[in-house]
Structure formats: C-alpha cells, structure tokens
Write a protein that holds these residues in place. Structure first.
Motif, PDB file in Angstrom:
ATOM      1  N   SER A  76      32.570  28.437 -11.790  1.00 46.76           N
ATOM      2  CA  SER A  76      32.183  26.735 -10.537  1.00 46.76           C
ATOM      3  C   SER A  76      33.623  27.312 -10.447  1.00 46.76           C
ATOM      4  CB  SER A  76      32.092  26.076 -11.669  1.00 46.76           C
ATOM      5  OG  SER A  76      32.608  25.544 -12.591  1.00 46.76           O
ATOM      6  N   ILE A  77      33.623  26.632  -8.713  1.00 49.75           N
ATOM      7  CA  ILE A  77      35.220  26.584  -8.528  1.00 49.75           C
ATOM      8  C   ILE A  77      35.334  24.886  -7.855  1.00 49.75           C
ATOM      9  CG2 ILE A  77      35.425  28.492  -7.600  1.00 49.75           C
ATOM     10  CD1 ILE A  77      35.312  28.045  -5.312  1.00 49.75           C
ATOM     11  N   MET A  78      36.228  23.931  -8.309  1.00 51.09           N
ATOM     12  CA  MET A  78      36.969  22.965  -7.717  1.00 51.09           C
ATOM     13  C   MET A  78      37.731  23.136  -6.510  1.00 51.09           C
ATOM     14  SD  MET A  78      37.136  19.630  -6.788  1.00 51.09           S
ATOM     15  CE  MET A  78      36.777  18.591  -7.994  1.00 51.09           C
ATOM     16  N   TYR A  79      36.182  23.279  -5.348  1.00 50.12           N
ATOM     17  CA  TYR A  79      37.449  23.819  -3.685  1.00 50.12           C
ATOM     18  C   TYR A  79      37.396  22.619  -2.590  1.00 50.12           C
ATOM     19  CZ  TYR A  79      38.476  26.479   0.797  1.00 50.12           C
ATOM     20  OH  TYR A  79      38.914  27.050   1.164  1.00 50.12           O
ATOM     21  N   ASN A  80      38.653  21.987  -2.458  1.00 45.16           N
ATOM     22  CA  ASN A  80      39.096  21.118  -1.243  1.00 45.16           C
ATOM     23  C   ASN A  80      38.551  19.836  -1.778  1.00 45.16           C
ATOM     24  OD1 ASN A  80      39.887  20.483   1.041  1.00 45.16           O
ATOM     25  ND2 ASN A  80      38.169  21.227   2.796  1.00 45.16           N
ATOM     26  N   VAL A 118      41.944  25.903  -3.496  1.00 42.63           N
ATOM     27  CA  VAL A 118      41.768  26.030  -4.720  1.00 42.63           C
ATOM     28  C   VAL A 118      42.292  25.268  -6.165  1.00 42.63           C
ATOM     29  CG1 VAL A 118      40.416  27.266  -6.927  1.00 42.63           C
ATOM     30  CG2 VAL A 118      40.260  27.664  -4.714  1.00 42.63           C
ATOM     31  N   SER A 119      41.110  23.995  -6.098  1.00 43.73           N
ATOM     32  CA  SER A 119      42.270  22.942  -7.498  1.00 43.73           C
ATOM     33  C   SER A 119      42.106  23.851  -9.146  1.00 43.73           C
ATOM     34  CB  SER A 119      42.004  21.281  -7.802  1.00 43.73           C
ATOM     35  OG  SER A 119      42.215  21.094  -6.747  1.00 43.73           O
ATOM     36  N   SER A 120      40.905  24.173  -9.185  1.00 48.44           N
ATOM     37  CA  SER A 120      40.793  24.862 -10.787  1.00 48.44           C
ATOM     38  C   SER A 120      39.095  25.786 -10.482  1.00 48.44           C
ATOM     39  CB  SER A 120      40.113  23.906 -11.589  1.00 48.44           C
ATOM     40  OG  SER A 120      39.219  22.912 -11.762  1.00 48.44           O
ATOM     41  N   PHE A 121      38.522  26.044 -11.453  1.00 49.96           N
ATOM     42  CA  PHE A 121      38.186  27.511 -11.264  1.00 49.96           C
ATOM     43  C   PHE A 121      37.324  27.660 -12.671  1.00 49.96           C
ATOM     44  CE2 PHE A 121      41.175  30.311 -10.961  1.00 49.96           C
ATOM     45  CZ  PHE A 121      40.155  31.565 -11.937  1.00 49.96           C
ATOM     46  N   LYS A 122      36.199  27.813 -13.501  1.00 53.37           N
ATOM     47  CA  LYS A 122      35.779  28.030 -14.526  1.00 53.37           C
ATOM     48  C   LYS A 122      35.420  29.171 -14.475  1.00 53.37           C
ATOM     49  CE  LYS A 122      34.883  23.564 -16.803  1.00 53.37           C
ATOM     50  NZ  LYS A 122      33.944  23.285 -17.550  1.00 53.37           N
ATOM     51  N   ILE A 123      35.434  30.938 -15.638  1.00 54.76           N
ATOM     52  CA  ILE A 123      34.812  31.175 -15.452  1.00 54.76           C
ATOM     53  C   ILE A 123      34.005  31.720 -16.994  1.00 54.76           C
ATOM     54  CG2 ILE A 123      34.315  34.209 -15.713  1.00 54.76           C
ATOM     55  CD1 ILE A 123      36.600  34.319 -12.933  1.00 54.76           C
ATOM     56  N   GLY A 124      32.380  31.523 -17.197  1.00 52.03           N
ATOM     57  CA  GLY A 124      31.895  31.081 -18.086  1.00 52.03           C
ATOM     58  C   GLY A 124      32.069  29.775 -18.923  1.00 52.03           C
ATOM     59  N   LEU A 131      48.049  25.861 -10.859  1.00 50.91           N
ATOM     60  CA  LEU A 131      49.497  25.144 -10.684  1.00 50.91           C
ATOM     61  C   LEU A 131      50.869  25.991  -9.637  1.00 50.91           C
ATOM     62  CD1 LEU A 131      50.320  25.417 -14.753  1.00 50.91           C
ATOM     63  CD2 LEU A 131      49.236  23.837 -13.427  1.00 50.91           C
ATOM     64  N   LYS A 132      50.793  25.169  -8.712  1.00 53.40           N
ATOM     65  CA  LYS A 132      51.071  25.387  -7.731  1.00 53.40           C
ATOM     66  C   LYS A 132      52.245  24.501  -6.591  1.00 53.40           C
ATOM     67  CE  LYS A 132      47.283  22.909  -4.697  1.00 53.40           C
ATOM     68  NZ  LYS A 132      45.969  22.648  -3.518  1.00 53.40           N
TER      69      LYS A 132
END
Length: 241
Positions: A76-80, A118-124, A131-132
């Motif tokens: 999943s991702i946190m996008y915008n 992209v603020s964050s994402f999860k894989i599994g 950290l931009k």
C-alpha cells in the motif's frame, strides 16, 4: 426531479462517508472500502497512474539485481494524502524508486511512482517513509524503512546498492553490492549511527550493554546487518526482540 433529488442525496451521503473515514483511524472496513472504490473506478483513474515507465535493461551476474525484493509484493502507499491499498509493488533501491505493476496478472507494464507525492509505503509488514526533508549533507534523502522504538525514538534504515561491472566469459555484466545507512531520530533530531561509536555517543550510559551485544552477535552483524541494528536498538530501548 425525483431522480435529481436521489442523486443529490447520494452525493451528500458519499461526502459524509468519506469525511467519516478521514476522521477515524484505519480499520479493516476502511481498507475494504478503498479497495472497492479502486476496483470499481479502475486503476487507470488513480492519481499515480501518470508516473514514468519503469525500464530495466540490466544484464546481471549471479542473479544479482537492483531491487530490495525482486518479485512484486502486495502493499500500500500514502500518495498525495490518499491511501491506496492492495497494490503490486517492488522497491528499486539502486535508483530509489517505488515501482508499481498496475494489474494483478503478470505483464510488462511497470510504473515509477512519482516520489515527491509519496509519504510512505508498505510492502508486506515493512513500512518505508520518504525522508525528503533531510538537510544535513551526510544524510541521504529518499526512502527509509521505519522502525518505531520508544520515547519518540525511531530507527530509519536506508537500503541502497552500488553498481559495478563484472567481466564474464565474452561479456560484461552488472553486479550490485547491498549497502546500508542507519539514522536514529532521537531528541527531535536525526543522527547517523553507522558506527558503534556514534551509538555509544547517543547512549553513553549503555556503553557496556552495547559492547556486549556487539560481541555476542558478531555473526548476525555479518549475515544480516539491518536485523542486527534493529535488534540492537530494541535491546537498548528495552523492547522485546
């Protein structure tokens, strides 16, 4: 007129529905709801569909590759500011790019998701944070695995690969060497902790404890450096390993 009222009623309920889910914390029902909208609207309608194509022409040696995990995994991702669930993702740690395969079935379509959004994402079960905003010259910007510790203390692990040419029989190949950077967010600041001395400097009262851990876990440090650091930081912060 009745049809217009019905549509207006639906839009009001839909707006209230979205506001409720923005206010409440993430639940299984929320994930299911977002999945329903993504499925019915189609992947083509999602914000991140316009990312550039992901291309990889590497001819690698000894099954080496540029990815954190070579296969696409559910994530999943946190996008915008918006959550997207049940996606097929993998992480190109050489280019520091998050790669999306838009459909479940195998195909050649792959997209680099635009990193700035992209603020964050999860894989599994692993969460990665973008950290931009890092400003120190010795700290790399980009995606880091995030490990929550205690007392407003967070461990960030930067995975990256260095590329080199490998001479094979009648051909040149590309080799990749996995590297790590470790950052500790402690006392409202980011600290690079690639060296034991840097860790002891942050935890001077635990010097003996840290030295003992290094001595007892020499093999783990060689075999799995990131797990070694995770376990060390959990040990220092009195967390279960």
């Amino acid at each position: 007129m009745k049809k217009l009222q019905k549509n207006l009623y639906f839009l009001i309920l839909f707006g209230l529905f979205l506001n409720i889910y923005n206010i409440h914390s993430q639940t299984n029902n929320e994930v299911s709801t977002y999945n329903w909208f993504d499925k019915n609207l189609g992947i083509e309608s999602l914000d991140f569909k316009n990312g550039p194509a992901h291309l990889n022409f590497d001819k690698t040696a000894n099954n080496q590759n540029r990815y954190y995990i070579d296969d696409f995994k559910n994530g999943s991702i946190m996008y915008n500011g918006q959550h997207y669930f049940d996606l097929y993702l993998k992480y190109d740690i050489y280019a520091d790019e998050l790669v999306l395969r838009p459909y479940a079935e195998s195909n050649t379509t792959k997209i680099n998701i635009i990193k700035d959004y992209v603020s964050s994402f999860k894989i599994g079960n692993q969460k990665f944070t973008n950290l931009k905003e890092l400003s120190a010259p010795n700290l790399k910007k980009g995606y880091y695995e995030e490990v929550i510790l205690a007392n407003n203390t967070i461990l960030y692990i930067k995975y990256y690969k260095e590329r080199n040419n490998v001479v094979g029989e009648n051909a040149f190949y590309i080799g990749y060497l996995l590297k790590y950077d470790y950052i500790l967010f402690k006392d409202n600041d980011f600290h690079l902790i690639n060296d034991k001395k840097e860790i002891i400097k942050l935890y001077p009262e635990d010097k003996r404890k840290i030295n003992d851990f290094y001595f007892k876990n020499r093999n783990l440090k060689k075999e799995d450096p990131s797990l070694f650091i995770k376990n060390l930081m959990r040990y220092i912060n009195n967390l279960n390993l």
